[in-house]
Design a protein around this motif. Structure first.
Motif, PDB file in Angstrom:
ATOM      1  N   LYS A  34      -3.912   0.521  14.721  1.00 23.81           N
ATOM      2  CA  LYS A  34      -4.690   0.158  12.958  1.00 23.81           C
ATOM      3  C   LYS A  34      -4.384  -0.493  12.398  1.00 23.81           C
ATOM      4  N   GLU A  35      -5.753  -0.714  11.284  1.00 25.62           N
ATOM      5  CA  GLU A  35      -5.065  -2.025  10.417  1.00 25.62           C
ATOM      6  C   GLU A  35      -3.900  -1.114   9.053  1.00 25.62           C
ATOM      7  N   ARG A  36      -3.382  -2.367   9.160  1.00 21.37           N
ATOM      8  CA  ARG A  36      -2.643  -1.530   7.886  1.00 21.37           C
ATOM      9  C   ARG A  36      -2.628  -0.814   6.633  1.00 21.37           C
ATOM     10  N   ARG A  37      -3.691  -1.296   6.219  1.00 20.08           N
ATOM     11  CA  ARG A  37      -4.135  -0.413   4.957  1.00 20.08           C
ATOM     12  C   ARG A  37      -4.380   1.618   4.968  1.00 20.08           C
ATOM     13  N   ALA A  38      -4.824   1.337   5.824  1.00 20.03           N
ATOM     14  CA  ALA A  38      -5.352   2.699   6.282  1.00 20.03           C
ATOM     15  C   ALA A  38      -3.595   3.222   6.408  1.00 20.03           C
ATOM     16  N   VAL A  39      -3.455   2.988   6.889  1.00 18.06           N
ATOM     17  CA  VAL A  39      -1.800   3.443   7.611  1.00 18.06           C
ATOM     18  C   VAL A  39      -1.082   4.116   5.448  1.00 18.06           C
ATOM     19  N   LEU A  40      -1.197   2.322   4.523  1.00 18.25           N
ATOM     20  CA  LEU A  40      -0.168   2.847   3.533  1.00 18.25           C
ATOM     21  C   LEU A  40      -1.707   4.079   3.359  1.00 18.25           C
ATOM     22  N   ARG A  41      -3.017   3.994   2.995  1.00 21.04           N
ATOM     23  CA  ARG A  41      -3.912   4.873   2.159  1.00 21.04           C
ATOM     24  C   ARG A  41      -2.970   6.531   2.368  1.00 21.04           C
ATOM     25  N   ALA A  42      -2.741   6.857   3.986  1.00 21.86           N
ATOM     26  CA  ALA A  42      -2.762   7.744   4.075  1.00 21.86           C
ATOM     27  C   ALA A  42      -1.093   8.236   4.191  1.00 21.86           C
ATOM     28  N   SER A  43      -0.149   7.363   3.837  1.00 26.38           N
ATOM     29  CA  SER A  43       0.280   7.374   3.587  1.00 26.38           C
ATOM     30  C   SER A  43       1.126   8.038   2.426  1.00 26.38           C
ATOM     31  N   GLY A  44       0.464   7.109   1.575  1.00 19.67           N
ATOM     32  CA  GLY A  44       0.296   7.609   0.584  1.00 19.67           C
ATOM     33  C   GLY A  44      -0.387   8.872  -0.236  1.00 19.67           C
ATOM     34  N   LYS A  45      -1.279   8.966   0.566  1.00 16.64           N
ATOM     35  CA  LYS A  45      -1.881  10.353   0.540  1.00 16.64           C
ATOM     36  C   LYS A  45      -0.702  11.536  -0.037  1.00 16.64           C
ATOM     37  N   VAL A  46      -0.549  11.158   1.695  1.00 14.18           N
ATOM     38  CA  VAL A  46       0.968  12.730   1.958  1.00 14.18           C
ATOM     39  C   VAL A  46       2.430  12.781   1.231  1.00 14.18           C
ATOM     40  N   ALA A  47       2.401  11.499   0.708  1.00 14.79           N
ATOM     41  CA  ALA A  47       2.643  11.635  -0.219  1.00 14.79           C
ATOM     42  C   ALA A  47       3.078  11.913  -1.622  1.00 14.79           C
ATOM     43  N   ALA A  48       1.780  11.626  -2.358  1.00 13.38           N
ATOM     44  CA  ALA A  48       0.987  11.940  -3.376  1.00 13.38           C
ATOM     45  C   ALA A  48       1.193  13.925  -2.829  1.00 13.38           C
ATOM     46  N   VAL A  49       0.688  14.078  -2.346  1.00 11.53           N
ATOM     47  CA  VAL A  49       0.672  15.885  -1.556  1.00 11.53           C
ATOM     48  C   VAL A  49       2.182  15.901  -1.793  1.00 11.53           C
ATOM     49  N   PHE A  50       3.063  16.172  -1.339  1.00 12.08           N
ATOM     50  CA  PHE A  50       4.224  16.200  -0.685  1.00 12.08           C
ATOM     51  C   PHE A  50       4.561  16.639  -2.357  1.00 12.08           C
TER      52      PHE A  50
END
Length: 75
Positions: A34-50
């Motif tokens: 996967k693209e690194r940018r997409a993975v970082l965006r998804a992990s940022g969303k998870v961190a924000a929700v948490f």
């Protein structure tokens, strides 16, 4: 008949665990593609929700504790 039950169960367990390991390794291998940018965006969303969930839980805890009369002041 009772002699075959452990053999059948152990074989089934080995088959299920082997299949699970195969798909786990395949999933991790596909994640690397996967693209690194997409993975970082998804992990940022998870961190924000948490973080928002944790903040909401702390706020709800303080509101509930004050409503039942607990003293939360520091000495």
């Amino acid at each position: 008949m009772m002699d075959w039950i452990p053999i059948v169960f152990a074989s089934f367990k080995a088959l299920v665990l082997g299949t699970g390991m195969f798909f786990a390794i395949k999933w991790h291998f596909d994640q690397d593609k996967k693209e690194r940018r997409a993975v970082l965006r998804a992990s940022g969303k998870v961190a924000a929700v948490f973080t928002l969930s944790l903040l909401g839980l702390v706020l709800a805890t303080f509101v509930l504790s004050r409503s039942i009369g607990l003293d939360l002041t520091f000495p």
